[in-house]
Design an enzyme around this catalytic site. Structure first.
Site, PDB file in Angstrom:
ATOM      1  N   SER A 205       0.827  -1.211   0.000  1.00 57.59           N
ATOM      2  CA  SER A 205       0.000   0.000   0.000  1.00 57.59           C
ATOM      3  C   SER A 205       0.856   1.252   0.000  1.00 57.59           C
ATOM      4  O   SER A 205       0.390   2.312  -0.392  1.00 57.59           O
ATOM      5  CB  SER A 205      -0.855   0.082   1.262  1.00 57.59           C
ATOM      6  OG  SER A 205      -1.449  -1.123   1.553  1.00 57.59           O
TER       7      SER A 205
ATOM      8  N   GLU B 149      -5.695  -0.613  -8.196  1.00 62.36           N
ATOM      9  CA  GLU B 149      -4.680   0.338  -8.658  1.00 62.36           C
ATOM     10  C   GLU B 149      -3.531  -0.481  -9.242  1.00 62.36           C
ATOM     11  O   GLU B 149      -2.969  -1.335  -8.558  1.00 62.36           O
ATOM     12  CB  GLU B 149      -4.162   1.205  -7.493  1.00 62.36           C
ATOM     13  CG  GLU B 149      -5.093   2.345  -7.105  1.00 62.36           C
ATOM     14  CD  GLU B 149      -4.510   3.270  -6.019  1.00 62.36           C
ATOM     15  OE1 GLU B 149      -4.897   4.432  -5.980  1.00 62.36           O
ATOM     16  OE2 GLU B 149      -3.682   2.801  -5.201  1.00 62.36           O
TER      17      GLU B 149
ATOM     18  N   ASN C  35      -4.744   6.177  -1.384  1.00 65.43           N
ATOM     19  CA  ASN C  35      -4.322   6.306   0.012  1.00 65.43           C
ATOM     20  C   ASN C  35      -3.614   7.630   0.279  1.00 65.43           C
ATOM     21  O   ASN C  35      -3.678   8.164   1.387  1.00 65.43           O
ATOM     22  CB  ASN C  35      -3.410   5.140   0.415  1.00 65.43           C
ATOM     23  CG  ASN C  35      -4.221   3.883   0.716  1.00 65.43           C
ATOM     24  OD1 ASN C  35      -5.440   3.959   0.891  1.00 65.43           O
ATOM     25  ND2 ASN C  35      -3.565   2.742   0.756  1.00 65.43           N
TER      26      ASN C  35
HETATM   27  P1  NAD Z   1      -1.845  -9.744   7.067  1.00 66.89           P
HETATM   28  O1  NAD Z   1      -0.968  -9.549   8.226  1.00 66.89           O
HETATM   29  O2  NAD Z   1      -3.291  -9.992   7.264  1.00 66.89           O
HETATM   30  O3  NAD Z   1      -1.301 -10.946   6.189  1.00 66.89           O
HETATM   31  C1  NAD Z   1       0.048 -11.126   5.851  1.00 66.89           C
HETATM   32  C2  NAD Z   1       0.293 -12.623   5.748  1.00 66.89           C
HETATM   33  O4  NAD Z   1       1.541 -12.844   5.142  1.00 66.89           O
HETATM   34  C3  NAD Z   1       0.341 -13.329   7.108  1.00 66.89           C
HETATM   35  O5  NAD Z   1      -0.609 -14.376   7.097  1.00 66.89           O
HETATM   36  C4  NAD Z   1       1.758 -13.858   7.199  1.00 66.89           C
HETATM   37  O6  NAD Z   1       1.844 -15.126   7.851  1.00 66.89           O
HETATM   38  C5  NAD Z   1       2.133 -13.966   5.749  1.00 66.89           C
HETATM   39  N1  NAD Z   1       3.587 -13.926   5.517  1.00 66.89           N
HETATM   40  C6  NAD Z   1       4.508 -13.131   6.090  1.00 66.89           C
HETATM   41  N2  NAD Z   1       5.723 -13.391   5.577  1.00 66.89           N
HETATM   42  C7  NAD Z   1       5.575 -14.373   4.682  1.00 66.89           C
HETATM   43  C8  NAD Z   1       6.450 -15.092   3.825  1.00 66.89           C
HETATM   44  N3  NAD Z   1       7.754 -14.839   3.817  1.00 66.89           N
HETATM   45  N4  NAD Z   1       5.941 -16.050   3.018  1.00 66.89           N
HETATM   46  C9  NAD Z   1       4.618 -16.297   3.017  1.00 66.89           C
HETATM   47  N5  NAD Z   1       3.743 -15.660   3.809  1.00 66.89           N
HETATM   48  C10 NAD Z   1       4.210 -14.712   4.624  1.00 66.89           C
HETATM   49  O7  NAD Z   1      -1.608  -8.465   6.137  1.00 66.89           O
HETATM   50  P2  NAD Z   1      -2.579  -7.879   5.030  1.00 66.89           P
HETATM   51  O8  NAD Z   1      -3.507  -6.896   5.645  1.00 66.89           O
HETATM   52  O9  NAD Z   1      -3.137  -9.000   4.226  1.00 66.89           O
HETATM   53  O10 NAD Z   1      -1.546  -7.046   4.150  1.00 66.89           O
HETATM   54  C11 NAD Z   1      -0.710  -7.657   3.194  1.00 66.89           C
HETATM   55  C12 NAD Z   1      -0.166  -6.603   2.243  1.00 66.89           C
HETATM   56  O11 NAD Z   1      -1.259  -5.979   1.589  1.00 66.89           O
HETATM   57  C13 NAD Z   1       0.611  -5.477   2.893  1.00 66.89           C
HETATM   58  O12 NAD Z   1       1.649  -5.102   2.032  1.00 66.89           O
HETATM   59  C14 NAD Z   1      -0.424  -4.368   3.012  1.00 66.89           C
HETATM   60  O13 NAD Z   1       0.156  -3.103   3.023  1.00 66.89           O
HETATM   61  C15 NAD Z   1      -1.199  -4.583   1.743  1.00 66.89           C
HETATM   62  N6  NAD Z   1      -2.571  -4.067   1.743  1.00 66.89           N
HETATM   63  C16 NAD Z   1      -3.378  -4.191   2.839  1.00 66.89           C
HETATM   64  C17 NAD Z   1      -4.678  -3.705   2.793  1.00 66.89           C
HETATM   65  C18 NAD Z   1      -5.598  -3.867   3.973  1.00 66.89           C
HETATM   66  O14 NAD Z   1      -6.630  -3.180   4.004  1.00 66.89           O
HETATM   67  N7  NAD Z   1      -5.336  -4.745   4.910  1.00 66.89           N
HETATM   68  C19 NAD Z   1      -5.147  -3.097   1.640  1.00 66.89           C
HETATM   69  C20 NAD Z   1      -4.318  -3.006   0.528  1.00 66.89           C
HETATM   70  C21 NAD Z   1      -3.028  -3.494   0.599  1.00 66.89           C
END
Ligand code: NAD
Length: 693
Positions: free
Chosen positions: A405, A438, A476
């Protein structure tokens, strides 16, 4: 545009206006000439109206909406001529008969259709209403309730359903023209001619309309055209046809001239425009995406995977532990099962989709994937490590995407030996639901990768918009400024509920603080802490930061800025209100009362201002793209056309004045356009013209 051909005693009028036979200038003239010829010729017993190419008339020509009435294509005149026509007329429908197309068909004596044709009156989606008899004729055929359902949802129905409703007289299997000719011969001698305008409406009790008026408060809150549609449908029940027909013309103009319709029409065009990327030819080769890999099965990864499973693409999803994998898979299955419970999926569909999903703890299992999307923690170190490993294992030509993000996609791409294959695919939460994607074009992203991702967005039902690399990309980055201004408003004396209420009144389903509570207060807090550290500033300590430190993190902990009951309706919390008051006292702020108007002007002003900067920097290609992003990603009301269009409706000078009044520096681009009396639409045209040169 309208071809006349004689088949014995039947005259066939074929409308040729590719691609969708819209009712453009030339079509009414052709139809009227054909009808006049058929009326004058004793050898002609009946007329068939049919569309050339892939469809019947799919609607009005929206580009003509801005024309003065005398220059607009005369749909009402054509409909009148059809209704008064002395011989049987048969509309032969295939593809779609929508809007003006269905109104033409409704004015014919009969309608026949191929079974997969679709019929509807979608005008509400453009903030208008059926203006050529549709509001008066449809209820006379399908009854008041069904007509309301169709006109208020704008959703088309299948010809098979239309046949059951009596909207279609006959279904034609096989050749449509032959079938329509045979039908026309059968009815050629029927007199008196069946005219829908002479029928009465079924089932139009006052309760039906009262219920519809109640329902649109939820489904179409704040919108004009749905209530006009209900008024007109009620007239179809209670008043003579002629009276309803006249009222419809007047209300159509009222709706057409409204800012709401301008906003919705803007979105219609700009959404199509946003699919085009300047400098990228139609012949840009596309990569074949057959297998997808997703890394991380958390909040985003699971939802992202579902999009591809829904489109029938196999997905391998990788996690670090069995536990995280099981949890992620469980969420996906539960989501599908809940859709099945609501009747949106069959039990078989659920299993078919789950069968396309391969869980794994080994990134090596992604070696055959054509597209790999990383959705792990928002941490540059972790992401760089993953992209280094992906570079070593992914097959040649695979697209390597990040869902980050806020992080710099160029920096991530730089750890690979193939930065041209790296791109940002920024999904919005919940990723299986939100329509926006995006598509972040990094410095070295290849045209092929970009074009493939645009095509893929369409395939998975998303609206893809290309953006450039910067902190927060487009959406954002704007919402960040908006959040800051919202907190300032509370600093100065507004309550969070005042701020949210003003934005709700503008048409946003959630105000800034309702949104913060939903997303989780800790997320924004972490970003603020991170930014402060980067800039060497002290730790953030505003009133919102203090709320986070009490342990209240929003809806997920049962409360944040607000309290929530089981219905998830926010209620102000007295302790939080006291915390805010104490904060103001500590900072020596004397709270003042702030009007809804000031709140709206300041919050939309900061969005517009940041949007102008984004545009000037080339992070967004067009102001229209920003509008699409903000409507599909952040709930800005479609009928206001997005923040940049809304700025034009207000007048850019007013936006500049408000920004200055409340201590902001207007973006140079915004100031220039305001000075020149222009809008952002003018800017989009200027930029398009200069890129063509
Ligand atoms: P989250 O914490 O819910 O999920 C992340 C997952 O990745 C976890 O389950 C973790 O175990 C796993 N993980 C970590 N390291 C890993 C690896 N080396 N190999 C495999 N799996 C691994 O986080 P999220 O909210 O899903 O966010 C993920 C990404 O998406 C981030 O970059 C965040 O900025 C982006 N994002 C989030 C949102 C939101 O609203 N939550 C929206 C858009 C983008």
């Amino acid at each position: 545009m309208v071809e006349q051909s004689r088949h014995d005693d039947i005259l066939v009028l074929t409308i040729h206006n590719p691609p969708v036979n819209a009712f453009s200038p030339g079509v009414p003239e052709g139809l009227k000439a054909g009808l006049s010829a058929a009326a004058a010729d004793d050898r002609i017993a009946a007329v068939v109206l049919i569309g050339g190419g892939r469809t019947f008339v799919a609607g009005a020509d929206i580009k003509t909406f801005g024309l003065p009435r005398e220059q607009a294509p005369d749909l009402r005149g054509t409909v009148q001529q059809l209704d008064a026509f002395p011989k049987p007329t048969v509309a032969a429908l295939h593809g779609t008969a929508l809007g003006g197309g269905l109104e033409l068909a409704l004015a014919c004596s009969y309608r026949v259709a191929v079974p997969d044709a679709r019929l509807g009156l979608p005008e509400v989606k453009l903030g208008v209403l059926p203006g050529a008899g549709g509001t008066q004729r449809l209820p006379r055929v399908v009854g008041a309730q069904k007509a309301l359902d169709m006109m208020l949802s704008g959703a088309p129905i299948q010809a098979t359903e239309a046949k059951e409703l009596g909207l279609v007289d006959d279904l034609i299997e096989g050749g449509l023209l032959e079938g329509a000719l045979a039908f026309a011969r059968r009815v050629a001698a029927v007199r008196p001619l069946p005219r829908i305008s002479e029928r009465a409406v079924d089932g139009g009790s006052p309760e039906v309309f009262a219920a519809a008026r109640e329902a649109i408060k939820k489904t179409h809150r704040g919108q004009l055209s749905p209530s006009l549609i209900i008024d007109l449908a009620e007239m179809a029940v209670n008043r003579p046809f002629e009276e309803g027909w006249q009222a419809e013309a007047q209300k159509f103009m009222e709706a057409r001239e409204s800012p709401q319709s301008r906003g919705l029409r803007h979105l219609f065009f700009t959404e199509r425009e946003s699919a085009k990327i300047p400098g990228l030819g139609k012949d840009t080769p596309l990569l074949d995406i057959r297998r997808v890999g997703v890394i991380g099965a958390g909040t985003m990864g699971g939802g992202i995977a579902m999009n591809f499973l829904n489109a029938g693409l196999p997905v391998t999803i990788v996690e670090t532990t069995e536990e995280a994998l099981d949890r992620g898979l469980g969420v996906i299955r539960r989501n599908y099962e809940s859709s099945a419970k609501k009747g949106r999926l069959s039990a078989d569909d659920v299993e078919r989709r789950m069968a396309l999903l391969t869980p794994s703890l080994d990134m090596g299992d992604l070696k055959d994937a054509d597209l790999i999307i990383e959705a792990v923690f928002e941490d540059m170190g972790v992401k760089k490590d993953i992209f280094t490993r992906l570079d070593a294992l992914a097959k040649d030509g695979a697209i390597l995407a990040t869902n980050t993000s806020t992080l710099d996609v160029n920096e991530i791409a730089a750890v690979t030996s193939r930065p041209e294959q790296v791109i940002g695919l920024h999904f919005f939460s919940p990723a299986n639901v939100m329509k926006l994607l995006e598509i972040v074009r990094a410095e070295n992203t290849s045209d092929t990768v970009l074009a493939t991702c645009m095509a893929l967005a369409k395939k998975i039902g998303k609206v893809g918009v290309v953006v450039g690399v910067c902190d927060g990309f487009v959406g954002n980055r704007m919402v960040h400024r908006y959040g800051e201004e919202a907190r300032r408003l509370v600093d100065e004396g507004a309550s969070p509920a005042d701020v949210d209420a003003a934005m709700n009144a503008l048409g946003l389903p959630m105000g800034p603080f309702q949104m913060t509570d939903m997303a989780g207060l800790d997320i924004g807090y972490a970003i603020r802490v991170h930014r402060a550290r980067q800039r060497g500033e002290p730790e953030p300590d505003g009133w919102l930061d203090r709320i986070v430190k009490t342990g209240r993190k929003g809806q997920k902990t049962g409360g944040g800025i607000y309290d929530y009951d089981e219905t998830r309706r926010p209620r102000p919390n007295a302790d939080m209100q006291a915390l805010i008051e104490a904060y103001r006292a500590e900072k020596g702020i004397t709270p003042r009362s702030i009007s809804a108007d000031e709140i709206t002007r300041r919050l939309t002003g900061t969005l517009i201002n940041e949007g102008a900067r984004i545009l000037d920097e080339g992070i967004a290609q067009r102001a229209g793209d920003i509008d699409v992003i903000y409507i599909y990603g952040y709930g800005f009301p479609a009928y206001r056309g997005g923040p940049m269009h809304y700025a034009g409706e207000q007048g850019l000078q007013k936006v500049v004045d408000a920004l200055k009044q409340y201590g902001h520096t207007p973006a140079p681009l915004l100031e220039r356009l305001a000075r020149e009396g222009k809008t952002f639409a003018d800017f989009d045209r200027e930029r398009a013209n200069s890129s063509q040169k």
